[in-house]
Design a protein around this motif. Structure first.
Motif, PDB file in Angstrom:
ATOM      1  N   ALA A 212       1.058  -0.944   0.272  1.00  0.00           N
ATOM      2  CA  ALA A 212       0.223  -0.163   0.072  1.00  0.00           C
ATOM      3  C   ALA A 212       0.761   1.201   0.247  1.00  0.00           C
ATOM      4  N   VAL A 213       2.179   1.494   0.449  1.00  0.00           N
ATOM      5  CA  VAL A 213       2.854   2.161   0.601  1.00  0.00           C
ATOM      6  C   VAL A 213       3.665   2.576  -0.157  1.00  0.00           C
ATOM      7  N   LYS A 214       3.785   1.510  -1.003  1.00  0.00           N
ATOM      8  CA  LYS A 214       4.430   1.335  -2.456  1.00  0.00           C
ATOM      9  C   LYS A 214       3.208   2.239  -3.818  1.00  0.00           C
ATOM     10  N   VAL A 215       2.545   1.801  -3.538  1.00  0.00           N
ATOM     11  CA  VAL A 215       1.640   2.205  -5.093  1.00  0.00           C
ATOM     12  C   VAL A 215       1.193   3.704  -4.098  1.00  0.00           C
ATOM     13  N   ALA A 216       1.513   3.811  -2.899  1.00  0.00           N
ATOM     14  CA  ALA A 216       0.999   5.401  -2.571  1.00  0.00           C
ATOM     15  C   ALA A 216       2.529   6.511  -3.288  1.00  0.00           C
ATOM     16  N   LEU A 217       3.141   6.112  -2.885  1.00  0.00           N
ATOM     17  CA  LEU A 217       4.709   6.464  -3.204  1.00  0.00           C
ATOM     18  C   LEU A 217       4.511   6.208  -4.899  1.00  0.00           C
ATOM     19  N   ILE A 218       4.275   5.494  -5.944  1.00  0.00           N
ATOM     20  CA  ILE A 218       4.720   5.695  -7.007  1.00  0.00           C
ATOM     21  C   ILE A 218       2.774   6.230  -7.551  1.00  0.00           C
ATOM     22  N   ARG A 219       1.918   5.827  -6.976  1.00  0.00           N
ATOM     23  CA  ARG A 219       0.742   6.205  -7.846  1.00  0.00           C
ATOM     24  C   ARG A 219       0.170   6.171  -8.655  1.00  0.00           C
ATOM     25  N   MET A 220       0.460   4.897  -9.088  1.00  0.00           N
ATOM     26  CA  MET A 220       0.896   4.286 -10.646  1.00  0.00           C
ATOM     27  C   MET A 220      -0.478   3.220 -10.749  1.00  0.00           C
ATOM     28  N   ILE A 221      -1.374   2.797  -9.627  1.00  0.00           N
ATOM     29  CA  ILE A 221      -2.084   1.979 -10.032  1.00  0.00           C
ATOM     30  C   ILE A 221      -3.025   1.247 -11.146  1.00  0.00           C
ATOM     31  N   ARG A 222      -3.132   2.576 -11.400  1.00  0.00           N
ATOM     32  CA  ARG A 222      -4.476   2.382 -12.401  1.00  0.00           C
ATOM     33  C   ARG A 222      -3.638   2.767 -13.690  1.00  0.00           C
ATOM     34  N   ARG A 223      -2.286   3.886 -13.519  1.00  0.00           N
ATOM     35  CA  ARG A 223      -2.099   3.799 -15.320  1.00  0.00           C
ATOM     36  C   ARG A 223      -1.870   1.885 -15.627  1.00  0.00           C
ATOM     37  N   LEU A 247       5.002  -0.989 -11.266  1.00  0.00           N
ATOM     38  CA  LEU A 247       4.205  -1.630  -9.961  1.00  0.00           C
ATOM     39  C   LEU A 247       5.528  -2.700  -9.064  1.00  0.00           C
ATOM     40  N   ASP A 248       6.627  -2.484  -9.967  1.00  0.00           N
ATOM     41  CA  ASP A 248       8.286  -3.271  -8.775  1.00  0.00           C
ATOM     42  C   ASP A 248       8.942  -2.763  -8.307  1.00  0.00           C
ATOM     43  N   TYR A 249       8.484  -1.097  -7.989  1.00  0.00           N
ATOM     44  CA  TYR A 249       9.261  -0.104  -7.088  1.00  0.00           C
ATOM     45  C   TYR A 249       9.879  -1.248  -5.806  1.00  0.00           C
ATOM     46  N   GLY A 250      11.065  -0.873  -5.448  1.00  0.00           N
ATOM     47  CA  GLY A 250      11.414  -1.170  -4.523  1.00  0.00           C
ATOM     48  C   GLY A 250      11.346  -3.196  -4.343  1.00  0.00           C
ATOM     49  N   HIS A 251      11.563  -3.343  -5.661  1.00  0.00           N
ATOM     50  CA  HIS A 251      11.078  -5.265  -5.442  1.00  0.00           C
ATOM     51  C   HIS A 251      12.755  -6.033  -6.368  1.00  0.00           C
ATOM     52  N   TRP A 252      13.718  -5.291  -7.029  1.00  0.00           N
ATOM     53  CA  TRP A 252      14.649  -5.632  -7.319  1.00  0.00           C
ATOM     54  C   TRP A 252      15.553  -6.279  -6.184  1.00  0.00           C
ATOM     55  N   HIS A 267       7.509 -11.137   1.908  1.00  0.00           N
ATOM     56  CA  HIS A 267       7.386 -10.392   1.020  1.00  0.00           C
ATOM     57  C   HIS A 267       7.246  -9.000   1.534  1.00  0.00           C
ATOM     58  N   GLY A 268       6.331  -9.194   1.641  1.00  0.00           N
ATOM     59  CA  GLY A 268       6.032  -7.549   2.052  1.00  0.00           C
ATOM     60  C   GLY A 268       7.072  -6.423   3.547  1.00  0.00           C
ATOM     61  N   GLU A 269       7.634  -7.708   3.999  1.00  0.00           N
ATOM     62  CA  GLU A 269       8.621  -6.956   5.131  1.00  0.00           C
ATOM     63  C   GLU A 269      10.063  -6.778   3.896  1.00  0.00           C
ATOM     64  N   ALA A 270      10.742  -7.161   3.287  1.00  0.00           N
ATOM     65  CA  ALA A 270      11.003  -7.297   2.134  1.00  0.00           C
ATOM     66  C   ALA A 270      11.485  -5.696   1.060  1.00  0.00           C
ATOM     67  N   VAL A 271       9.834  -5.944   1.016  1.00  0.00           N
ATOM     68  CA  VAL A 271       9.357  -5.177   0.005  1.00  0.00           C
ATOM     69  C   VAL A 271       9.585  -3.721   0.487  1.00  0.00           C
ATOM     70  N   GLY A 345       9.638  12.656  -6.515  1.00  0.00           N
ATOM     71  CA  GLY A 345       9.453  13.379  -5.547  1.00  0.00           C
ATOM     72  C   GLY A 345       8.532  12.196  -4.654  1.00  0.00           C
ATOM     73  N   ILE A 346       7.864  12.406  -4.038  1.00  0.00           N
ATOM     74  CA  ILE A 346       6.399  11.342  -3.159  1.00  0.00           C
ATOM     75  C   ILE A 346       5.542  11.448  -4.016  1.00  0.00           C
ATOM     76  N   GLY A 347       5.057  10.210  -5.021  1.00  0.00           N
ATOM     77  CA  GLY A 347       4.032  10.143  -5.919  1.00  0.00           C
ATOM     78  C   GLY A 347       4.309   9.802  -7.007  1.00  0.00           C
ATOM     79  N   VAL A 348       5.734  10.457  -7.341  1.00  0.00           N
ATOM     80  CA  VAL A 348       6.532  10.286  -8.764  1.00  0.00           C
ATOM     81  C   VAL A 348       7.286   9.299  -8.924  1.00  0.00           C
ATOM     82  N   GLY A 349       6.827   7.961  -9.946  1.00  0.00           N
ATOM     83  CA  GLY A 349       7.596   7.215 -10.711  1.00  0.00           C
ATOM     84  C   GLY A 349       8.757   7.606 -11.485  1.00  0.00           C
ATOM     85  N   VAL A 350      10.051   7.221 -11.455  1.00  0.00           N
ATOM     86  CA  VAL A 350      10.959   8.032 -12.058  1.00  0.00           C
ATOM     87  C   VAL A 350      11.013   6.440 -13.236  1.00  0.00           C
ATOM     88  N   GLU A 351      11.708   5.886 -14.000  1.00  0.00           N
ATOM     89  CA  GLU A 351      12.238   5.131 -15.106  1.00  0.00           C
ATOM     90  C   GLU A 351      13.552   5.820 -15.399  1.00  0.00           C
TER      91      GLU A 351
END
Ligand SMILES: NC(=O)c1ccc[n+]([C@@H]2O[C@H](COP(=O)([O-])OP(=O)(O)OC[C@H]3O[C@@H](n4cnc5c(N)ncnc54)[C@H](O)[C@@H]3O)[C@@H](O)[C@H]2O)c1
Ligand SMILES: [Zn+2]
Length: 373
Positions: A212-223, A247-252, A267-271, A345-351
């Motif tokens: 849930a924190v991840k989605v808030a950080l990248i706000r990209m779920i709908r997109r 949605l793989d933010y923090g996952h590598w 999984h969640g702890e590792a994320v 930024g908070i809410g802005v994912g950058v590739e």
């Protein structure tokens, strides 16, 4: 002048096969899914053939059977109450919960054997009740048996209800690599029952909040869902062709840490750890304002996550931190060029398509020192 090596008169005739496959499945939010008076499951089973008596086999996470009313018993009662609409092919089958079921192919094989023995066909239902791990393993068997048997997911953890259960993937681990074997296969339906997550131990409730924190950080779920559906729709190709996965933010690093700790870290702890690491890296790379990394870490710690684990500092034969191999594993898993989502930024994912190992080492060092390590 460069000669064109292609012959011009080859007797070749190419015909294009093209079709679009529309996917849709209901995600039902309910409470007390196996309460005999709750019609949600019955309705889902009868969605396509209301007059039919449907054959159903249940696989149940063993973490659930410990409760006061064993779940298997409740399922049998539910099936009896709705005997006009459903028939249990056998008593609910209890399977090991957690990463254990994904880490030993023996379990996949025995689930497959069960479907064979019971003559489960493509119009029967394979229902998985459990955490993300059980859903992933049973989902893989359902997707590959007869090239796809109807599959219903009843996720029972926070993570499975907000993330994996509503997605279109399944998989198991092989060669020590997370989700090395799996398919893309949308389920027939998903039923999210709030009562299951209310009964979870604190550690598991917390682990699920990382996503849930991840989605808030990248706000990209709908997109992301839009892009994903578009990809599936184009040419009816159900496989991801792009390498970008917001949605793989923090996952590598998370997937690597799970393997390195033989899944003692959830999984969640590792994320959560992976997100803290990539937040710090984002600052060091000049993408994220200094101090935002600390805010993210503070939120995760407030939720109850530990932001350091000794396995992060494990070195391999070359003296390099093993966790950094996660970058290569990640690229291999997705195919194409390396694509890591960082924060602008908070809410802005950058590739980005390259990670500076020295800078990543500094980010890791920062996490370690922050934790007093
Ligand atoms: N397919 C996908 O798209 C996708 C996405 C994210 C994560 N995942 C996978 O999901 C898995 C993690 O799933 P998870 O976080 O749900 O944990 P989990 O499935 O590993 O379960 C954790 C523990 O909780 C127990 N349990 C499950 N439900 C319970 C309940 N209601 N009450 C008490 N105990 C219960 C299980 O038996 C297990 O011991 C990982 O393997 C991860 O790779 C898959
Ligand atoms: Zn995840």
């Amino acid at each position: 002048m460069a000669a064109d090596a292609r012959p011009t008169q080859a007797r070749t005739d190419t015909h294009w096969q093209r079709f679009a496959v529309p996917y849709e499945f209901p995600v039902v939010f309910t409470e007390g899914v196996f309460d005999p008076e709750n019609p949600a499951l019955r309705d889902v089973l009868c969605r396509l053939e209301p007059a039919k008596r449907h054959r159903v086999v249940f696989f149940v996470d063993d973490g659930l059977n410990a409760g006061r009313t064993p779940l298997a018993e409740a399922i049998v009662k539910y099936a009896q109450r709705h005997a006009d609409a459903m028939e249990l092919a056998c008593a609910p089958v209890v399977v090991p919960g957690g990463e254990k079921i994904k880490s030993d192919l023996h379990f996949v094989e025995s689930i497959q054997q069960k479907l064979f023995d019971l003559h489960i066909d493509r119009h029967s239902y394979v229902i998985a009740v459990g955490g993300g791990a059980v859903l992933d393993a049973v989902g893989l068997v359902a997707a590959t048996t007869h090239r796809g048997v109807r599959h219903i997911r009843i996720p029972t953890t926070v993570l499975a209800q907000n993330d994996s259960g509503v997605g279109v993937k399944n998989g198991v681990n092989l060669q020590g690599m997370k989700n090395f074997v799996g398919t893309f296969a949308p389920p027939f339906a998903v039923l999210n029952d709030l009562e299951f997550v209310m009964a979870l131990p604190d550690r598991d409730k917390i682990a699920g909040m990382a996503e849930a924190v991840k989605v808030a950080l990248i706000r990209m779920i709908r997109r992301c869902a839009e892009l994903h559906m578009r990809q599936i729709g184009q040419g009816g190709d159900p496989f991801e062709t792009g390498s970008a996965r917001p949605l793989d933010y923090g996952h590598w690093s998370a997937h690597k840490l799970e393997s390195l700790t033989r899944h003692h870290v959830r999984h969640g702890e590792a994320v959560a750890l992976g997100m803290a690491l990539d937040a710090r890296y984002s600052v060091l790379a000049g993408l994220l304002a200094p101090g935002e990394d600390e805010r993210i870490c503070a939120l995760l710690e407030y939720l109850g996550f530990d932001l350091w684990h000794p396995a992060l500092a494990k070195s391999g034969a070359s003296g390099e931190w093993v966790i950094l191999d996660g970058l290569r594993d990640f690229q291999e898993h997705l195919g194409g060029e390396l694509t890591i989502t960082l924060l602008g930024g908070i809410g802005v994912g950058v590739e980005v398509h390259a990670i500076d190992r020295e800078r990543m080492r500094q980010a890791m060092q920062w996490l370690k020192e922050r934790a007093g390590g």
